[in-house]
Design an enzyme around this catalytic site. Structure first.
Site, PDB file in Angstrom:
ATOM      1  N   HIS A  11       0.941  -1.215   0.040  1.00 40.15           N
ATOM      2  CA  HIS A  11      -0.029   0.114   0.057  1.00 40.15           C
ATOM      3  C   HIS A  11       0.884   1.358  -0.098  1.00 40.15           C
ATOM      4  CE1 HIS A  11      -3.445  -2.197   0.359  1.00 40.15           C
ATOM      5  NE2 HIS A  11      -3.483  -2.571   1.544  1.00 40.15           N
ATOM      6  N   ASP A  40      -3.274 -10.630  -2.395  1.00 39.23           N
ATOM      7  CA  ASP A  40      -3.537 -10.016  -1.409  1.00 39.23           C
ATOM      8  C   ASP A  40      -4.971  -9.514  -1.412  1.00 39.23           C
ATOM      9  OD1 ASP A  40      -2.340  -8.373   1.532  1.00 39.23           O
ATOM     10  OD2 ASP A  40      -4.238  -7.736   0.832  1.00 39.23           O
ATOM     11  N   HIS A  52      -6.695  -7.118  -0.344  1.00 39.12           N
ATOM     12  CA  HIS A  52      -6.809  -5.718  -0.628  1.00 39.12           C
ATOM     13  C   HIS A  52      -5.907  -5.324  -1.848  1.00 39.12           C
ATOM     14  CE1 HIS A  52      -7.305  -6.184   3.730  1.00 39.12           C
ATOM     15  NE2 HIS A  52      -8.258  -5.411   3.650  1.00 39.12           N
TER      16      HIS A  52
END
Length: 308
Positions: free
Chosen positions: A122, A159, A161
């Site tokens: 991220h 993942d 996300h």
């Protein structure tokens, strides 16, 4: 040949607030699950600032370094925190990914698993985000291209996300294919199917809530594997989040532990076919401790089996 494991006790010194899902216990559970396995174990080295600059400007590196508190914890964004020792942990995470790439490219390991934290997918060019400080996998990809002479690298991010940070860091580089499967809607709210990047090297595959293993396997078989194969990478990197597990508290995709074993087998077989087996897997998410440990264990078992 062997499967290499890169980790370091420094990654246990990155402390988050009580009750935070990205906690020290995550790595402890993963490492406990890997005890006794036939792994070539190494301490993850510290990344140099020059390594971080492959993806992040110096002003951002300085910002992160100066934000580390002498005591207590400091909030970097709504979800991301630093404590004394967080910078060294983050440097170990990036350094471990680079060292694992070197080990695989040099033929000292068939493949590798990097068990470190904080995660990285991220972290954007100048923004800490979603528990992440630096883009570990993106940095490793750039290292392989800029310093090791590779021409094409593929990153697959399963993942749950979306790897918005990795996409931000690599989409301008046509030598890197980035594919993400992720629940949508879900944090961070990015990763639409119509995002292809300036070089047509971005593929986002949103998953509806309650996606099960059968559906996911079909998606990987029909959309992920053929795209990576056609790209013909010389190295495959995995952002190995295990939070698509049905027991994970932060999402609602319903994969079983054996779906992660299947995915590992598919990726190692593809790596054997297109790039001499060269594959490096880096730990990302997974927030149910037992499910994380189980999924990481079968993932590493698959890596070991591929190198046997």
């Amino acid at each position: 040949m062997t499967t290499a494991l890169y980790t370091h006790p420094d990654c246990l010194s990155h402390v988050t607030p009580e009750g935070h899902p990205e906690q020290v216990a995550r790595l402890r559970h993963v490492l406990a699950a890997l005890e006794g396995k036939a792994l070539d174990r190494h301490e993850a080295p510290l990344a140099e600032e020059a390594d971080l600059r492959l993806c992040h400007p110096q002003r951002y590196i300085d910002h992160v370094r100066s934000s580390e508190p002498a005591e207590g914890i400091t909030q970097m964004d709504p979800d991301t925190w630093m404590s004394p020792g967080s910078m060294r942990a983050a440097l170990r995470a990036a350094g471990g990914a680079i060292a694992a790439v070197d080990a695989v490219l040099d033929g000292r390991a068939d493949n590798a698993f990097v068990a470190t934290r904080p995660p990285g997918h991220h972290a954007e060019t100048e923004s800490p985000m979603g528990f992440c400080l630096f883009g570990n996998v993106a940095i490793a990809a750039k290292h392989a291209l800029e310093r090791r002479g590779l021409k094409r690298v593929a990153i697959f991010d399963p993942d749950v996300h979306h790897g918005n940070g990795t996409q931000d860091l690599v989409q301008s580089d046509g030598r890197i294919l980035f594919i993400s499967t992720h629940q949508q809607p879900l944090y961070p709210g990015t990763g639409n199917r119509d995002e292809y990047g300036p070089h047509d090297t971005i593929r986002n595959i949103p998953l509806p809530p309650e996606t099960d293993g059968e559906t996911y396997r079909m998606i990987v078989t029909q959309q992920v594997l053929p795209k990576i194969e056609s790209f013909a990478p010389e190295l495959i990197l995995l952002s190995s989040g295990f939070d698509a597990h049905k027991d994970d508290p932060l999402a609602s995709v319903n994969l079983e532990t054996q779906d992660f074993a299947w995915l590992t087998d598919q990726m190692t077989a593809l790596a054997a076919k297109v790039c001499g087996g060269r594959l490096v897997s880096c730990l990302e998410g997974g927030y149910n401790l037992e499910a994380l440990a189980e999924a990481a264990a079968v993932h590493v078992d698959g890596l070991i089996a591929a190198g046997a």
